[in-house]
Design a protein around this motif. Structure first.
Motif, PDB file in Angstrom:
ATOM      1  N   LEU A   5       3.360  11.816 -10.088  1.00 51.88           N
ATOM      2  CA  LEU A   5       2.716  13.128 -10.067  1.00 51.88           C
ATOM      3  C   LEU A   5       3.754  14.241 -10.047  1.00 51.88           C
ATOM      4  N   GLU A   6       4.812  14.084  -9.265  1.00 48.66           N
ATOM      5  CA  GLU A   6       5.860  15.108  -9.199  1.00 48.66           C
ATOM      6  C   GLU A   6       6.541  15.292 -10.551  1.00 48.66           C
TER       7      GLU A   6
ATOM      8  N   HIS B  16       3.857  10.006 -17.740  1.00 52.53           N
ATOM      9  CA  HIS B  16       3.602  10.096 -16.300  1.00 52.53           C
ATOM     10  C   HIS B  16       2.128  10.384 -16.004  1.00 52.53           C
ATOM     11  N   ARG B  17       1.477  11.084 -16.883  1.00 45.83           N
ATOM     12  CA  ARG B  17       0.028  11.282 -16.750  1.00 45.83           C
ATOM     13  C   ARG B  17      -0.669   9.926 -16.865  1.00 45.83           C
ATOM     14  N   ARG B  18      -0.230   9.113 -17.818  1.00 42.90           N
ATOM     15  CA  ARG B  18      -0.801   7.779 -18.009  1.00 42.90           C
ATOM     16  C   ARG B  18      -0.589   6.922 -16.769  1.00 42.90           C
ATOM     17  N   ARG B  19       0.602   7.002 -16.174  1.00 39.67           N
ATOM     18  CA  ARG B  19       0.896   6.221 -14.977  1.00 39.67           C
ATOM     19  C   ARG B  19      -0.001   6.633 -13.814  1.00 39.67           C
ATOM     20  N   VAL B  20      -0.195   7.939 -13.642  1.00 38.44           N
ATOM     21  CA  VAL B  20      -1.060   8.421 -12.568  1.00 38.44           C
ATOM     22  C   VAL B  20      -2.501   7.986 -12.835  1.00 38.44           C
TER      23      VAL B  20
ATOM     24  N   GLY C  58       0.819  -1.208   0.000  1.00 35.51           N
ATOM     25  CA  GLY C  58       0.000   0.000   0.000  1.00 35.51           C
ATOM     26  C   GLY C  58       0.853   1.257   0.000  1.00 35.51           C
ATOM     27  N   ARG C  59       1.902   1.254   0.814  1.00 37.39           N
ATOM     28  CA  ARG C  59       2.798   2.422   0.849  1.00 37.39           C
ATOM     29  C   ARG C  59       3.503   2.589  -0.500  1.00 37.39           C
ATOM     30  N   SER C  60       3.876   1.498  -1.119  1.00 35.35           N
ATOM     31  CA  SER C  60       4.549   1.558  -2.418  1.00 35.35           C
ATOM     32  C   SER C  60       3.639   2.161  -3.483  1.00 35.35           C
ATOM     33  N   GLU C  61       2.370   1.804  -3.444  1.00 37.89           N
ATOM     34  CA  GLU C  61       1.413   2.367  -4.398  1.00 37.89           C
ATOM     35  C   GLU C  61       1.309   3.878  -4.225  1.00 37.89           C
ATOM     36  N   LYS C  62       1.265   4.326  -2.977  1.00 37.09           N
ATOM     37  CA  LYS C  62       1.196   5.760  -2.705  1.00 37.09           C
ATOM     38  C   LYS C  62       2.460   6.462  -3.172  1.00 37.09           C
TER      39      LYS C  62
END
Length: 156
Positions: free
Chosen positions: A64-65, A92-96, A53-57
């Motif tokens: 996002l950065e 990176h937009r796709r990843r988010v 869960g922490r890794s996903e965050k």
């Protein structure tokens, strides 16, 4: 017929966790499949799930950065705009977007860290461009929704 556990009978779950993580995962999965819950190494299993869960965050925040940094560079350095920047924004937009699609419960976290991530993106943009931080607006000129909008690119 039940599948054979990959673990040797002499190794406890916590010992196996320390000695061979991949084998521990295989063994844990097999125990779960067989419903042998009392044999699970619960302490390490809980720790691994929390870590996931922490890794996903962290992955969401990191992507996002980078996305915000490139949106900033794209907005400020109009003379240096490139296909490479557009690619990085898209990627990176796709990843988010994918992270939020796969785990919609991360959306409140995304909203919560947007402003903080923007501040990190400003500092990253300073390092990448060599420009003074004052050139980059203190408050984001684009919204979280625009950051995720596939068609959005900021204008100067």
């Amino acid at each position: 017929m039940t599948a054979q556990l990959p673990q040797s009978q002499t190794t406890s779950g916590s010992d196996l966790y320390e000695q061979d993580f991949y084998l521990w995962i295989q063994t844990t999965a097999e125990l779960l499949k067989q419903g042998r819950l009392t044999e699970l190494d619960l302490e390490n299993l809980i720790e691994e799930i929390e870590t996931m869960g922490r890794s996903e965050k962290r992955a969401l925040e990191s992507n996002l950065e980078v996305l915000l940094m490139h949106l900033l560079k794209y907005q400020i350095q109009t003379e240096r705009r490139s296909k490479s920047w557009q690619y990085t924004i898209l990627e990176h937009r796709r990843r988010v977007q994918k992270a939020l699609q796969e785990s919609p419960s991360l959306k409140p976290y995304f909203d919560q860290v947007f402003a903080e991530s923007y501040q990190t993106a400003r500092r990253l943009a300073v390092i990448k461009t060599g420009l003074d931080i004052a050139i980059f607006p203190e408050k984001s000129l684009f919204t979280p929704e625009q950051a995720l909008d596939s068609d959005f690119l900021p204008e100067p």
